[in-house]
Design an enzyme around this catalytic site. Structure first.
Site, PDB file in Angstrom:
ATOM      1  N   GLU A 246       0.838  -1.224   0.000  1.00 29.25           N
ATOM      2  CA  GLU A 246       0.000   0.000   0.000  1.00 29.25           C
ATOM      3  C   GLU A 246       0.866   1.264   0.000  1.00 29.25           C
ATOM      4  OE1 GLU A 246      -3.735   0.188   2.058  1.00 29.25           O
ATOM      5  OE2 GLU A 246      -3.926  -1.991   1.982  1.00 29.25           O
ATOM      6  N   GLY A 247       1.959   1.150  -0.757  1.00 28.31           N
ATOM      7  CA  GLY A 247       2.898   2.256  -0.878  1.00 28.31           C
ATOM      8  C   GLY A 247       4.059   2.058   0.075  1.00 28.31           C
TER       9      GLY A 247
HETATM   10  N1  CAA Z   1      -5.983  12.322  -3.465  1.00 30.25           N
HETATM   11  C1  CAA Z   1      -6.582  12.795  -4.578  1.00 30.25           C
HETATM   12  N2  CAA Z   1      -5.942  12.975  -5.744  1.00 30.25           N
HETATM   13  C2  CAA Z   1      -4.630  12.698  -5.779  1.00 30.25           C
HETATM   14  C3  CAA Z   1      -3.928  12.206  -4.647  1.00 30.25           C
HETATM   15  C4  CAA Z   1      -4.657  12.029  -3.450  1.00 30.25           C
HETATM   16  N3  CAA Z   1      -4.069  11.565  -2.351  1.00 30.25           N
HETATM   17  N4  CAA Z   1      -2.641  12.014  -4.991  1.00 30.25           N
HETATM   18  C5  CAA Z   1      -2.522  12.354  -6.277  1.00 30.25           C
HETATM   19  N5  CAA Z   1      -3.729  12.763  -6.752  1.00 30.25           N
HETATM   20  C6  CAA Z   1      -4.038  13.263  -8.095  1.00 30.25           C
HETATM   21  C7  CAA Z   1      -3.220  14.539  -8.403  1.00 30.25           C
HETATM   22  O1  CAA Z   1      -3.893  15.671  -7.917  1.00 30.25           O
HETATM   23  C8  CAA Z   1      -3.158  14.487  -9.891  1.00 30.25           C
HETATM   24  O2  CAA Z   1      -4.391  14.929 -10.422  1.00 30.25           O
HETATM   25  P1  CAA Z   1      -4.466  15.915 -11.704  1.00 30.25           P
HETATM   26  O3  CAA Z   1      -3.956  15.115 -12.856  1.00 30.25           O
HETATM   27  O4  CAA Z   1      -5.905  16.248 -11.802  1.00 30.25           O
HETATM   28  O5  CAA Z   1      -3.580  17.086 -11.377  1.00 30.25           O
HETATM   29  C9  CAA Z   1      -3.061  12.992 -10.205  1.00 30.25           C
HETATM   30  O6  CAA Z   1      -3.625  12.315  -9.061  1.00 30.25           O
HETATM   31  C10 CAA Z   1      -1.634  12.534 -10.413  1.00 30.25           C
HETATM   32  O7  CAA Z   1      -0.918  12.880  -9.233  1.00 30.25           O
HETATM   33  P2  CAA Z   1       0.667  12.947  -9.170  1.00 30.25           P
HETATM   34  O8  CAA Z   1       1.165  13.754 -10.319  1.00 30.25           O
HETATM   35  O9  CAA Z   1       1.036  13.382  -7.793  1.00 30.25           O
HETATM   36  O10 CAA Z   1       1.037  11.432  -9.403  1.00 30.25           O
HETATM   37  P3  CAA Z   1       2.442  10.706  -9.447  1.00 30.25           P
HETATM   38  O11 CAA Z   1       2.497   9.907 -10.687  1.00 30.25           O
HETATM   39  O12 CAA Z   1       3.546  11.692  -9.188  1.00 30.25           O
HETATM   40  O13 CAA Z   1       2.332   9.640  -8.251  1.00 30.25           O
HETATM   41  C11 CAA Z   1       2.384   8.773  -6.028  1.00 30.25           C
HETATM   42  C12 CAA Z   1       2.060   9.949  -6.960  1.00 30.25           C
HETATM   43  C13 CAA Z   1       2.036   9.328  -4.659  1.00 30.25           C
HETATM   44  C14 CAA Z   1       3.836   8.365  -6.085  1.00 30.25           C
HETATM   45  C15 CAA Z   1       1.460   7.565  -6.366  1.00 30.25           C
HETATM   46  O14 CAA Z   1       1.798   6.988  -7.598  1.00 30.25           O
HETATM   47  C16 CAA Z   1       1.490   6.487  -5.290  1.00 30.25           C
HETATM   48  O15 CAA Z   1       0.799   6.612  -4.276  1.00 30.25           O
HETATM   49  N6  CAA Z   1       2.284   5.431  -5.525  1.00 30.25           N
HETATM   50  C17 CAA Z   1       2.245   4.248  -4.641  1.00 30.25           C
HETATM   51  C18 CAA Z   1       1.178   3.312  -5.110  1.00 30.25           C
HETATM   52  C19 CAA Z   1       0.778   2.326  -4.067  1.00 30.25           C
HETATM   53  O16 CAA Z   1       0.529   2.669  -2.914  1.00 30.25           O
HETATM   54  N7  CAA Z   1       0.679   1.071  -4.484  1.00 30.25           N
HETATM   55  C20 CAA Z   1       0.261   0.006  -3.628  1.00 30.25           C
HETATM   56  C21 CAA Z   1      -0.947  -0.671  -4.205  1.00 30.25           C
HETATM   57  S1  CAA Z   1      -1.842  -1.766  -3.190  1.00 30.25           S
HETATM   58  C22 CAA Z   1      -0.811  -3.053  -2.826  1.00 30.25           C
HETATM   59  O17 CAA Z   1       0.238  -2.834  -2.306  1.00 30.25           O
HETATM   60  C23 CAA Z   1      -1.213  -4.445  -3.103  1.00 30.25           C
HETATM   61  C24 CAA Z   1      -2.255  -4.992  -2.264  1.00 30.25           C
HETATM   62  O18 CAA Z   1      -3.072  -5.767  -2.743  1.00 30.25           O
HETATM   63  C25 CAA Z   1      -2.309  -4.704  -0.793  1.00 30.25           C
END
Ligand code: CAA
Length: 388
Positions: free
Chosen positions: A365-366
């Protein structure tokens, strides 16, 4: 925990979860860890205890609880078994996108069977080459009449092998980056949907983590979340903001569970003619472990309350509580193994499992590196005058 800070319903929920964890989960935690099979008997017990849909609104058959209620239950389950804790919590992760972005008709269709414990749901965001950089996913969904044709592969799909539904994120508009991603609920019997490799994991071994293959998988248009393309990435991010306290609660449960074992063991274990808990070096370790757990729990519950109160800027708090609680869990479970000495390193005692189960909480989850990036981005945005 200071009971006065919780509602009567939360105290009752925690007591019910603890009872189930102690009577049903703890006795079989070791067996499922060895076998690496899904504990259906535990899932049935959760269902019969009426705890399957704690976070789902009453209108859809759930208990109408919030993120704090979810955290209380996940902590208790994880105190007995970290795998069983996440096996439960992943249903919240999978169903939050429906709650956050689904239409009323979609909520009515999918949430009641999850709330009743009749169906399980998973969350399909990550891919082999798109983990931290979730927005770079390669899975595609192309519209063809009244279906979307999904092509691609999802990775690290927790619970995917036992879930009836999977919330799958796919690119519907290539070239638009995050704004070209949409979310679909895919039902497991859909032709072209296939569960692939089962990971052989260090911890949380009772919950299957699998690959999901989507091969010309034809999903009805009515399964597009919210009925509109392009909102999937936002739904994923908003979902993770709400779900990360659940991982943090899993971590607190693991830390507390390992601490409980360490307190009992150090009391029992005699060296130099006395119980090792009479040595100040051991007492200081126990004191630090308990203090860290209490501090982390307080931050997790603070973040959960802020989310439940509808606070607008919860991204930073959610990431902070995930980082702190999971780093504490790794430290406390490692210290607990240390307190058991050589016995702690062996599978005759349950404490090593807590350390193995804790490790993943710093990753999924990140990763905690991504959480720190999210926190720093929020701080800098706040400094520039925008919300965190
Ligand atoms: N709430 C609302 N909107 C959001 C947001 C939030 N918390 N974070 C980003 N956004 C929006 C931005 O506002 C942007 O919107 P616009 O295009 O309208 O401007 C859009 O999303 C893109 O945002 P970023 O440019 O900030 O995105 P990024 O590509 O730089 O990535 C990141 C940001 C925080 C690194 C994100 O990719 C992330 O959280 N990565 C980790 C993913 C993750 O947690 N994966 C785990 C999955 S689950 C798992 O582990 C498996 C399981 O089964 C348990």
């Amino acid at each position: 925990m200071v009971d006065d800070l919780y509602t009567a319903q939360q105290i009752d929920l925690r007591a019910r979860a603890r009872d189930l964890a102690e009577t049903v989960m703890r006795p079989v935690a070791g067996k499922y860890d060895v076998e690496q099979t899904y504990p259906w008997e535990v899932q049935q017990a959760i269902k019969h205890a009426g705890l399957s849909g704690v976070w789902i609104p009453k209108a859809y058959g759930g208990l109408g609880g919030g993120v704090l209620d979810l955290c209380l239950v996940v902590e208790e389950f994880s105190r007995a078994c970290g795998g069983m804790g996440v096996g439960y919590a992943v249903n919240a992760l999978g169903s939050f996108p429906i709650l956050v972005g689904g239409t009323d008709e979609q909520k009515e269709r999918w949430l009641p069977p999850i709330a009743a414990g009749d169906k399980l749901i998973a969350f399909g965001l990550s891919e082999k080459d798109a983990g931290s950089d979730a927005g770079s996913m390669a899975t595609r969904a192309a519209k063809d009449g009244d279906v979307y044709v999904l092509q691609g592969e999802k990775k690290w799909n927790t619970g995917g092998a036992v879930a009836s539904f999977n919330t799958i994120f796919a690119v519907t508009q290539p070239g638009r980056g995050a704004r070209g991603i949409s979310a679909f609920v895919v039902e497991k019997d859909t032709p072209g949907y296939r569960v692939g490799k089962h990971e052989d994991k260090m911890g949380i071994r009772c919950v299957p983590v699998v690959e999901i293959h989507l091969e010309d998988c034809r999903v009805p248009v009515r399964n597009l979340l919210g009925g509109e393309e392009g909102h999937g990435f936002k739904h994923a991010m908003v979902t993770l903001d709400r779900a990360r306290p659940g991982v943090a609660a899993q971590a607190i449960g693991l830390a507390q569970g390992a601490l409980d074992l360490a307190i009992a063991y150090t009391h029992e274990r005699k060296q130099f003619g006395q119980s090792i808990s009479s040595f100040q070096g051991i007492q200081w370790m126990l004191a630090d472990m308990a203090t860290q757990v209490e501090a982390a729990r307080a931050l997790v519950h603070h973040a959960a309350r802020a989310i439940d109160a509808g606070h607008k800027h919860i991204t930073k708090l959610s990431a902070m509580c995930k980082v702190m609680a999971t780093d504490v869990a790794m430290k406390v479970t490692t210290d607990a193994v240390q307190l058991f000495g050589g016995y702690g390193y062996c599978k005759d005692y349950p404490v090593e499992k807590y350390m193995r189960d804790a490790k993943i909480t710093q990753i999924y989850e990140g990763t905690n590196q991504i959480q720190r990036l999210v926190i720093a981005r929020s701080l800098l945005r706040e400094a520039a005058g925008a919300g965190g």
